[in-house]
Write an enzyme that holds these catalytic residues in place. Sequence first.
Site, PDB file in Angstrom:
ATOM      1  N   CYS B  37       0.835  -1.202   0.000  1.00  0.00           N
ATOM      2  CA  CYS B  37       0.000   0.000   0.000  1.00  0.00           C
ATOM      3  C   CYS B  37       0.871   1.254   0.000  1.00  0.00           C
ATOM      4  CB  CYS B  37      -0.902   0.037   1.233  1.00  0.00           C
ATOM      5  SG  CYS B  37      -2.054  -1.327   1.287  1.00  0.00           S
ATOM      6  N   CYS B 106      -3.357   8.723   6.250  1.00  0.00           N
ATOM      7  CA  CYS B 106      -2.068   8.654   6.940  1.00  0.00           C
ATOM      8  C   CYS B 106      -2.257   8.858   8.445  1.00  0.00           C
ATOM      9  CB  CYS B 106      -1.113   9.734   6.411  1.00  0.00           C
ATOM     10  SG  CYS B 106      -0.752   9.571   4.665  1.00  0.00           S
TER      11      CYS B 106
END
Lengths: 409, 134
Positions: B37, B106
């Site tokens: 990812c 994030c």
Amino acid sequence: RRLYLDHNATTPLAPEVARAVRDAMRQAWGNPSSSHPAGRKAKELIGSARESLARMVGGRPEDIVFTSGGTEANNMVLQTVCRHSQQSQASPGDGWGMPHVVTSGVEHDSIRLPLEQLVKDGLAEATFVAVSPQSGRAEVDDIIAAIRPTTCLVSIMLANNETGVIMPVMELSQRVQALNQRRVAEGLPRILVHTDAAQMIGKGCVDVQELGVDYLTIVGHKFYGPRIGALYVRGPGTTTPLHPMLFGGGQERSFRPGTENTPMIAGLGQAAELVSKNWEAYEAHMRGVRDYLEARLEASFGKQRIHFNSHFTGSKRLCNTSNFSILGPGLQGRRVLSHCKTLLASVGAACHSEKGDRPSSILLSSGIPYNVAQNALRLSVGRDTTRADIDLVVQDLVQAVAQLDQDQA
Amino acid sequence: LGYHKKVVDHYENPRNVGSLDRNAKNVGTGLVGAPACGDVMKLQVEVDENGKIVDARFKTFGCGSAIASSSLATEWVKGKTVDEALKIKNTDIAKELCLPPVKLHCSMLAEDAIKAALADYKLKQDPKKEEPEK
């Protein structure tokens, strides 16, 4: 860059599956019925795939019949039940009446339409049990209540493709089994249980022993496999009836003749292996990403502007599906999607995409108000969808809606 | 329009980069994300006898926003108790760093890293209370 969030419509082939298909095309092209090595190689691949499918659903290899897909498998079940009940009547005009089938009001067309055709042809009677607007499910009590002395089959999908709601098939089988014990004593036909598991395989636990079903439909292209399928039958021709729709060269023990599609069958077997090994990890990942999507949608549009059409109290739902409506005028699902630059998704079942702006009958029958159902969007994440993808998708929806809001003003 | 200056600051002057001894009983290690990812975070905490986090370190493979999120996470957990640190939300991290919408994931990963490190620490204190494998 386009982001595909329509995995309930179809999934790409997993790389291992594509490899299995390719290798079979090159190396196992013989006729599996031939006795020479070219044929035997193909026959072995098919046998091995059959074992993989059986393992995946918790059945035996002899319980698996390969078909051209879910549609054929579903049709086979309905045809079997009607023909079987015709045959088992002592004599015509016995006062038995036609076989009766109970199903839900939110099934896939490949259950609804063949059943409607059988009714039209005077070969069966059917009851389509409405789902509860509270739970979004076809409730077991409602299904049992619809059962008549002439009922031979109950068919309820395992998970709905549009709302993602998981139906109580295990409890249903248990109740039907109890009912069957009394029925057999009274000389009434045994009620068989079928479930269309198309949307559930690879997204949750599918075990025919746990589910207690007699038939289960398997659809390859929903779990990163090829465009064929299979029908699980508990002891086909012995314990559970199975009548062929096609007649020919005897393949699949004459249940489904036709020279076998070896490459696709090999691919289906490989896809089944992946599911057997990894379904829990797949489920956990997709659930995490889907929950993140819904959290971000709520955060971006506000709780007042988002209605989740797949949130029903007390019901379990598919790990990857989010059916929601962004409320407001001019935000019909198709319009929003056409203004998206990244997101690839749908408003409901792919086979209904040419229906214009009419809202999904499945959402309407699940109790979603008309104007909300009109704005419905169905996003279904996949094994490879990441949270980064979700951020981009949500941003895309925000800009699409902002544009449409502006046009409305 | 580029990276927010807060993110650039963490990227150029990252706080608490490094490792703690993962075998020490009072060190919890969280490893989250996946290279496929493009985001992997390792976050470690050192907890004293009073349940207070006295040191934290991170190592992150990822974009500037991922590095900044985990760097900020190590700053925030220091001085907090384990339970206080569990309350840190991704939305707080995102707000502090002014992360743009496409980088919000994030901050989510950083929250996951904190939780993973603290879960590892708790497990080491009481191995009999093993979480059943999902």
